[in-house]
Scaffold this active site. Structure first.
Site, PDB file in Angstrom:
ATOM      1  N   ARG A 141       0.711  -1.221  -0.010  1.00  0.00           N
ATOM      2  CA  ARG A 141       0.052   0.058  -0.058  1.00  0.00           C
ATOM      3  C   ARG A 141       0.962   1.325   0.021  1.00  0.00           C
ATOM      4  NH1 ARG A 141      -0.646  -2.687   5.001  1.00  0.00           N
ATOM      5  NH2 ARG A 141      -0.318  -1.441   7.145  1.00  0.00           N
ATOM      6  N   TYR A 160       0.126  -5.121  14.883  1.00  0.00           N
ATOM      7  CA  TYR A 160      -1.034  -5.033  15.771  1.00  0.00           C
ATOM      8  C   TYR A 160      -0.994  -6.562  16.486  1.00  0.00           C
ATOM      9  CZ  TYR A 160      -3.128  -0.531  15.305  1.00  0.00           C
ATOM     10  OH  TYR A 160      -3.583   0.917  15.518  1.00  0.00           O
ATOM     11  N   GLU A 179       4.184  -0.295   9.073  1.00  0.00           N
ATOM     12  CA  GLU A 179       3.151   0.146  10.106  1.00  0.00           C
ATOM     13  C   GLU A 179       3.570  -0.322  11.177  1.00  0.00           C
ATOM     14  OE1 GLU A 179       1.403   2.148  11.715  1.00  0.00           O
ATOM     15  OE2 GLU A 179      -0.306   2.606  10.072  1.00  0.00           O
ATOM     16  N   ARG A 180       2.941   0.114  12.466  1.00  0.00           N
ATOM     17  CA  ARG A 180       2.980  -0.721  13.821  1.00  0.00           C
ATOM     18  C   ARG A 180       2.475  -2.186  13.657  1.00  0.00           C
ATOM     19  NH1 ARG A 180      -1.179   1.148  18.087  1.00  0.00           N
ATOM     20  NH2 ARG A 180      -0.153  -0.568  19.342  1.00  0.00           N
TER      21      ARG A 180
END
Length: 252
Positions: free
Chosen positions: A60, A90, A87-88
């Site tokens: 993305r 999760y 991204e972090r």
């Protein structure tokens, strides 16, 4: 002086499904591709040119960057990819609908995992297929460095060495750099650039495909900061981003 532009990727298909993406490779939606195109046009209209661009391992972000470079007419620009810009992670929440996780774990707990700087989501267990160490994409990286789940603080700490060892020296040489990444990794960069506290970093937000332009002096002090908008859609995203509810609601 140097220019650093930070861009969060465009909207994804998972966004409309209200799912935790993290390190999952959620693709851009058609809306996200259009957001990226408008962002590229705003960069071109501002007359910005770059010496280098950087992005994460996630499609993305890489697709958003590809569209930006097409609009800028700089498709041959050198690209530096780093897993530290992902991204972090999760953890066990990854891939699941946010509202369903709020029902399962409780709204307050999920809200804390999302918005508190230090709260950690449940980690992935051994053998979970979502573990980055099982993904061939990360085969060349020490498994001990790859997360099973991260707080905002841990994600920011992951980005800090990349800023210190790679990006800051390039900017210090006067290069103009475009970084396309994710909310948490951009948060980590902004924390380094602006010297944010943990609480200030936790409150940081950035709208999809809305370029943030920093002008930095030779000491990498901020001489200027602005957001570029192109048309009503990016102005609306900017408004919504700045007026989202606070930490108490976990599913939006």
């Amino acid at each position: 002086m140097s220019i650093l532009v930070l861009v969060r990727h465009g909207k994804t298909e998972w966004s409309s499904q209200n799912r935790f993406a993290g390190w999952a490779d959620a693709p851009l939606s058609a809306t996200g591709e259009q957001e990226a195109r408008l962002a590229g046009q705003s960069l071109a209209a501002a007359g910005l040119r770059f010496d280098l661009c950087c992005t994460s391992y996630l499609s993305r972000a890489t697709k958003t960057l590809e569209i930006l470079l097409e609009e800028l007419g700089q498709r041959d620009l050198p690209v530096e990819r780093s897993w530290r810009l992902n991204e972090r992670h999760y953890g066990a929440l990854q891939g699941f609908n946010r509202a369903k996780m709020a029902l399962q774990y409780g709204n307050d707990k999920v809200a804390a995992w999302r918005r508190s700087f230090t709260a950690e989501p449940p980690a992935l267990p051994d053998g979970d297929p979502r573990l980055p160490c099982l993904d061939p994409l990360y085969a060349g990286i020490d498994p001990a460095l790859l997360p099973r789940g991260e707080s905002l603080e841990q994600a920011a700490a992951r980005v800090a060495p990349w800023w210190r060892d790679f990006l800051a020296p390039r900017l210090g040489q006067g290069e103009n750099v475009l970084v396309v990444a994710h909310t948490s990794s951009i948060r980590g960069l902004v924390r380094e650039i602006e010297g944010l506290s943990g609480e200030e970093a936790a409150g940081f937000r950035i709208a999809t495909a809305l370029p943030v332009v920093y002008t930095l002096d030779a000491g990498l002090n901020v001489a200027g900061r602005r957001e570029l908008t192109a048309g009503w859609s990016s102005r609306l995203r900017k408004f919504i981003n700045k007026h989202k509810p606070g930490t108490r609601i976990s599913w939006i």
